[in-house]
Motif scaffolding. Sequence first.
Motif, short mmCIF file in Angstrom:
data_model
loop_
_atom_site.label_atom_id
_atom_site.label_comp_id
_atom_site.label_asym_id
_atom_site.label_seq_id
_atom_site.Cartn_x
_atom_site.Cartn_y
_atom_site.Cartn_z
N GLY B 10 -79.83 -29.40 -31.15
CA GLY B 10 -79.47 -28.72 -29.92
C GLY B 10 -78.25 -29.30 -29.23
O GLY B 10 -77.68 -28.67 -28.34
N ALA B 11 -77.85 -30.51 -29.63
CA ALA B 11 -76.67 -31.14 -29.03
C ALA B 11 -75.39 -30.59 -29.66
O ALA B 11 -75.43 -29.78 -30.58
CB ALA B 11 -76.76 -32.65 -29.21
N GLU B 12 -74.26 -31.09 -29.15
CA GLU B 12 -72.97 -30.75 -29.75
C GLU B 12 -72.68 -31.70 -30.92
O GLU B 12 -73.08 -32.87 -30.89
CB GLU B 12 -71.83 -30.94 -28.72
CG GLU B 12 -71.87 -29.97 -27.58
CD GLU B 12 -71.55 -28.54 -28.02
OE1 GLU B 12 -70.49 -28.31 -28.65
OE2 GLU B 12 -72.40 -27.64 -27.76
N LEU B 13 -71.95 -31.21 -31.90
CA LEU B 13 -71.49 -32.08 -32.98
C LEU B 13 -70.49 -33.09 -32.44
O LEU B 13 -69.65 -32.75 -31.59
CB LEU B 13 -70.80 -31.25 -34.07
CG LEU B 13 -71.71 -30.52 -35.06
CD1 LEU B 13 -70.84 -29.71 -36.03
CD2 LEU B 13 -72.57 -31.52 -35.81
N VAL B 14 -70.54 -34.30 -32.94
CA VAL B 14 -69.64 -35.36 -32.50
C VAL B 14 -68.74 -35.77 -33.66
O VAL B 14 -69.25 -36.08 -34.75
CB VAL B 14 -70.45 -36.59 -32.03
CG1 VAL B 14 -69.51 -37.74 -31.70
CG2 VAL B 14 -71.32 -36.21 -30.84
N LEU B 15 -67.43 -35.75 -33.44
CA LEU B 15 -66.50 -36.19 -34.47
C LEU B 15 -66.20 -37.67 -34.23
O LEU B 15 -65.88 -38.07 -33.11
CB LEU B 15 -65.21 -35.37 -34.38
CG LEU B 15 -64.09 -35.76 -35.33
CD1 LEU B 15 -64.52 -35.66 -36.80
CD2 LEU B 15 -62.86 -34.86 -35.10
N ALA B 16 -66.35 -38.48 -35.26
CA ALA B 16 -66.11 -39.92 -35.10
C ALA B 16 -65.42 -40.46 -36.34
O ALA B 16 -65.14 -39.72 -37.29
CB ALA B 16 -67.44 -40.65 -34.86
N GLU B 17 -65.13 -41.74 -36.31
CA GLU B 17 -64.51 -42.39 -37.48
C GLU B 17 -65.29 -43.65 -37.85
O GLU B 17 -65.89 -44.29 -36.98
CB GLU B 17 -63.06 -42.76 -37.18
CG GLU B 17 -62.20 -41.55 -36.87
CD GLU B 17 -60.72 -41.75 -37.18
OE1 GLU B 17 -60.36 -42.84 -37.68
OE2 GLU B 17 -59.96 -40.81 -36.91
N ARG B 18 -65.28 -43.97 -39.10
CA ARG B 18 -65.84 -45.25 -39.52
C ARG B 18 -65.22 -45.64 -40.86
O ARG B 18 -64.44 -44.85 -41.43
CB ARG B 18 -67.36 -45.20 -39.61
CG ARG B 18 -67.91 -44.33 -40.71
CD ARG B 18 -69.45 -44.42 -40.72
NE ARG B 18 -70.02 -43.60 -41.76
CZ ARG B 18 -71.29 -43.21 -41.79
NH1 ARG B 18 -72.12 -43.54 -40.82
NH2 ARG B 18 -71.73 -42.48 -42.79
N ASP B 19 -65.56 -46.82 -41.36
CA ASP B 19 -65.00 -47.27 -42.64
C ASP B 19 -65.54 -46.42 -43.78
O ASP B 19 -66.69 -45.97 -43.75
CB ASP B 19 -65.38 -48.73 -42.92
CG ASP B 19 -64.65 -49.67 -41.98
OD1 ASP B 19 -63.67 -49.23 -41.33
OD2 ASP B 19 -65.08 -50.83 -41.89
N VAL B 20 -64.71 -46.23 -44.76
CA VAL B 20 -65.17 -45.58 -45.97
C VAL B 20 -66.24 -46.47 -46.60
O VAL B 20 -66.04 -47.67 -46.75
CB VAL B 20 -64.00 -45.37 -46.95
CG1 VAL B 20 -64.51 -44.87 -48.30
CG2 VAL B 20 -62.99 -44.39 -46.36
N PRO B 21 -67.42 -45.89 -46.94
CA PRO B 21 -68.49 -46.72 -47.51
C PRO B 21 -68.16 -47.19 -48.93
O PRO B 21 -67.34 -46.58 -49.62
CB PRO B 21 -69.70 -45.80 -47.50
CG PRO B 21 -69.15 -44.42 -47.50
CD PRO B 21 -67.82 -44.48 -46.82
N GLU B 22 -68.82 -48.23 -49.34
CA GLU B 22 -68.69 -48.72 -50.72
C GLU B 22 -69.90 -48.25 -51.52
O GLU B 22 -71.03 -48.33 -51.02
CB GLU B 22 -68.70 -50.26 -50.74
CG GLU B 22 -67.67 -50.92 -49.88
CD GLU B 22 -66.61 -51.61 -50.73
OE1 GLU B 22 -66.95 -52.06 -51.86
OE2 GLU B 22 -65.45 -51.67 -50.28
N PRO B 23 -69.71 -47.82 -52.74
CA PRO B 23 -70.87 -47.42 -53.54
C PRO B 23 -71.65 -48.65 -54.02
O PRO B 23 -71.07 -49.60 -54.54
CB PRO B 23 -70.25 -46.69 -54.72
CG PRO B 23 -68.86 -47.21 -54.84
CD PRO B 23 -68.43 -47.62 -53.46
N GLY B 24 -72.96 -48.65 -53.79
CA GLY B 24 -73.83 -49.72 -54.30
C GLY B 24 -74.15 -49.48 -55.78
O GLY B 24 -73.62 -48.56 -56.40
N PRO B 25 -75.04 -50.31 -56.33
CA PRO B 25 -75.43 -50.12 -57.74
C PRO B 25 -75.99 -48.72 -57.95
O PRO B 25 -76.83 -48.27 -57.15
CB PRO B 25 -76.51 -51.18 -57.96
CG PRO B 25 -76.32 -52.18 -56.87
CD PRO B 25 -75.73 -51.45 -55.71
N GLY B 26 -75.55 -48.04 -58.98
CA GLY B 26 -76.05 -46.69 -59.27
C GLY B 26 -75.51 -45.62 -58.34
O GLY B 26 -75.94 -44.47 -58.42
#
Lengths: 333, 333, 333, 333
Positions: B10-26
Amino acid sequence: MKFFSLPRPGAELVLAERDVPEPGPGQVLVRLRGWAVNARDLMILKGFYPKPVKPDVIPLSDGAGEVVAVGDGVRAWTTGDRVAATYFPDWLAGPGTPEKTVDDLGGTLDGVLAEYAVFAEDALVAIPAHLGYAEAATLPSAGVTAWRAVVEEGRLTPGQTVLTLGSGGLSTFALQFAALGGAHVVSTSGSDEKLERLRALGAAETLNHATTPEWGAAVAGLTGGGVDHVVDVGGGGTIGQSMLAARYGGHVSVAGVLTHEGAADPILVLVKQLTLRGLTNASRETFQAMNTAIERTGLKPVIDRRFAFDEVAGAFAHLESRTHIGKIVLESA
Amino acid sequence: MKFFSLPRPGAELVLAERDVPEPGPGQVLVRLRGWAVNARDLMILKGFYPKPVKPDVIPLSDGAGEVVAVGDGVRAWTTGDRVAATYFPDWLAGPGTPEKTVDDLGGTLDGVLAEYAVFAEDALVAIPAHLGYAEAATLPSAGVTAWRAVVEEGRLTPGQTVLTLGSGGLSTFALQFAALGGAHVVSTSGSDEKLERLRALGAAETLNHATTPEWGAAVAGLTGGGVDHVVDVGGGGTIGQSMLAARYGGHVSVAGVLTHEGAADPILVLVKQLTLRGLTNASRETFQAMNTAIERTGLKPVIDRRFAFDEVAGAFAHLESRTHIGKIVLESA
Amino acid sequence: MKFFSLPRPGAELVLAERDVPEPGPGQVLVRLRGWAVNARDLMILKGFYPKPVKPDVIPLSDGAGEVVAVGDGVRAWTTGDRVAATYFPDWLAGPGTPEKTVDDLGGTLDGVLAEYAVFAEDALVAIPAHLGYAEAATLPSAGVTAWRAVVEEGRLTPGQTVLTLGSGGLSTFALQFAALGGAHVVSTSGSDEKLERLRALGAAETLNHATTPEWGAAVAGLTGGGVDHVVDVGGGGTIGQSMLAARYGGHVSVAGVLTHEGAADPILVLVKQLTLRGLTNASRETFQAMNTAIERTGLKPVIDRRFAFDEVAGAFAHLESRTHIGKIVLESA
Amino acid sequence: MKFFSLPRPGAELVLAERDVPEPGPGQVLVRLRGWAVNARDLMILKGFYPKPVKPDVIPLSDGAGEVVAVGDGVRAWTTGDRVAATYFPDWLAGPGTPEKTVDDLGGTLDGVLAEYAVFAEDALVAIPAHLGYAEAATLPSAGVTAWRAVVEEGRLTPGQTVLTLGSGGLSTFALQFAALGGAHVVSTSGSDEKLERLRALGAAETLNHATTPEWGAAVAGLTGGGVDHVVDVGGGGTIGQSMLAARYGGHVSVAGVLTHEGAADPILVLVKQLTLRGLTNASRETFQAMNTAIERTGLKPVIDRRFAFDEVAGAFAHLESRTHIGKIVLESA
């Protein structure tokens, strides 16, 4: 009326005349206008057919025509209806049984190579409206068997791969039905000219089996490990290559073969987890389902050459020459 | 990297930024380049979705992109591979179960509305070579569900009749897949303009449900007693008409409905011997089979309009306007 | 010969006499020796049956007896053969259609509540050798429908769970067939005494729906999340609970219900990915397959009480009292 | 811990000791307590196995035991769980593919002939509660293959006829599963003593193939024209007789054969409309479905003789003597 009969297997066909028959109770009189010849009919003529044949049989199972009279109690048909006869008159619906398939037109029973014939009311189907009689006459053997192989038992889904062998009637129908269902069709032939024609009919890929005798592995290579479905009509001699052409878990329909040549090696059946399924003709309901599809989609059978009724010997000679693509038919004006 | 999240239903979508994640095992890191919006996503945003949603969820299940890094032990993918994520990451193959379907992207799990995302190695599929990223992003929800309804469970055969309702993404895919399989497709819409477009996509017959509110009987009339298969996406409000549109012994796929409106009258199920089958998304193997078919046949998804990544609000507004035909997508350069 | 007829729906049954009929061409004269009554017959008598009924109909669809004469051309039967009539005389094989199911014994056609009756040659089946006539008379409606639900369409496999509702004829057959196929059967009833009897018939678990009105959830609890298959005979009033009792992806056979009460909520169909399948009687081939299984396994139908031919009113009264387990039959010496 | 390994095909088994392994991420350490030997293992030992075998392989695919430790991230199992390993660790669900079946325990991968072994979390199944470890060790090869043949692909229905060949593990499981599903089972053996035992296990009819070498026709005679389903485990040498034993339209499962002897004559496949289906092991989901059925019905595997872990040579010698009925197992205290 004129009709042909075969005094005994291996003899010459005899053209004769007799009175037009009257339909009895539950029977329908059809004026035949189109006919098709099949390899099985040729085997009967030459005496190579391994199943029983009636003495003095009127040959051919495949014919289409017009209802001209109906017997007492007939409710399904009326004068003027356009119909074809079913290959196994007693196989109306459901799975096949020995009882339903013991009698076949042009074999244990008189067939359709006559100007008129009577049929049981429930041994006929309505033919698609957009087909002429000669076109409709291609359906009862080659069409129905191909439909059963590809659609009914093959349970083809769009995007699957299907292999057809050669350019005979059953294979061209199988090609057309598979293409209609969204399949990727691979077709073989021994002639590049025919391969071109098969591409025009919908084959996505083709392969000359004369120049590539190890076509089984070649087809597997073309299709990322093998096709989902092979429609094998080639007699025992092709079953080994067909199994090589199929993918792991694939299906091979064994149709049309009536020879003891060749054999299916059980280890290949096992290692590739194949399903081999023998199939001949099918029920009247299958024929009707196919006709519905043909009518709704406007599909046209492939006719190689048309002969007149009394040129049947020429039709058989042409069939025997193995130069055709699709069906060889007879028609009367 | 930029990403959107939903603080609470029901809330508004929020646009934000963060670090690109690193892929873990698998795991596999994908740079997303195309996205698609669905009615289910709109329900989540508005707080009407009847199933659990993770707090601060990254919305959307449907995205496609390029593999940019892989974690330890990943064997199936390599940098540069073009992939889409699967709707249910735990449903790899076989029939659905509660365990396989408990988690869904953009619902209980973070979804794809981000520039980058990591996925388990086996929660991705390769996308068809001839499709762009935005085109491929239409497949995971609407495509897979339509494929399951029409092909996998519908077991469509050439010449059968299929009814699709409206011009949404699922229905246009169902229309396309049915036409690909040789079916005779009847499509409804409330707009004559859209009906024309549906005919261009392969519908053999169309019907305006706004001017023909009793469209169930009308479709039955058009098709000789009813269609073989209805793909019903219309919520409870259409199930009654759909059952009238189906033939005796016909199938109704109940897909996409998430409302308690309307109800299936058991007497109609019984008297017409109908099968009603509820279905949502499907397994990764189903997605792969569909992609094989799409690639082999060159089928193109129907895209109504393309938005940029940060125009997602506009995409949802357009979806809500219900004026579209096919899918509404986002794409990044 | 004596026979009963129903002047009009809602009237009293009339017992009368007339000459024993002669079998015409393709017909068989049967001396009936056993009969069974069904809820559908009761509805016809009371005028609640929603389908057409012939004026002055001879009631009942379920009867068994002995061939006493055959008409011209009959090949399948000979004097002394032990037979039962099929519910839909025109449904020989294959899937049902409106045409095959338009006529039903004791409804649009005269039924079997007579000492003698003639049937078309192909509207009869041989009865299992180990069953008496009254036992065999339980098969045509309740037996065949249960077989279709559990075996033919249910595709039951050993170890699956099946829920049956109540102790009527169809449900006791469903219980027996499911147990025969190695299923784990859960049965409900409103009486503990009947539950004990159902356990003796093979139910692995039972549940009193009178003391547990929310039996849907209770069955799901007993079976680790729901049963594979529900055979619902309870009319609209039970469909909601049945859907709760089914597992994710489960099947609900909707059989025997002829009421507009209750309704299937589409959201439950969708969320649980259920299949609802309406089914009534089946083809002659299905009847024959069931008889083969009954004969090979020695299965005995459950008979609650036996009445004499002219005590039919008592049989209907007992049926209406709903105190029975299994079938209520008539028999003649 | 003690373990056996095979330096190379054809060599002697070597008993050695090493440290108990530690489970890595996603892995499970199992203390094995029961094992079963199979003809395939014997072929590997003797160097006749036609598929790849790892150097120094730890033999045997079939083992059951107790979880004693789990690696990081393992959610499905906990210490004390009773489990068996799956034959194809990568075949979790859905149809088989070359990828899913490339690796097999005791073949391309180390097997279970050790006191401890580690397995991937999803390469294990829970074993039925009422079975001991040695009993559960009979399931992974013979049980699963028989289940696939009879139930999953055979789609056995009550009252159908099933033929099993001999008294090996796969055939006794096939007999038991078929009887559980209400089938009429015909079993062959070369010993009257064994036939008596097979009758005790549920065979309705038996036939001595030593005294009736033309057993195919004999079985057809016993069963009114042939059985619905043959489970052929006899290598190429039996396929011809099996096809004679099958009814028109019947199924022959080709399982367990790894020899080029014998061959399936295409004309018999065609004339009798047979389906031949090659099958080996199956998916983890199939294994789980079988275990559910075994647990719900209390079925007990047939064990011929029990050996201690270090008596494995004796177990193989007994297997080679072909005097057994059912499975030969090893167990540790």
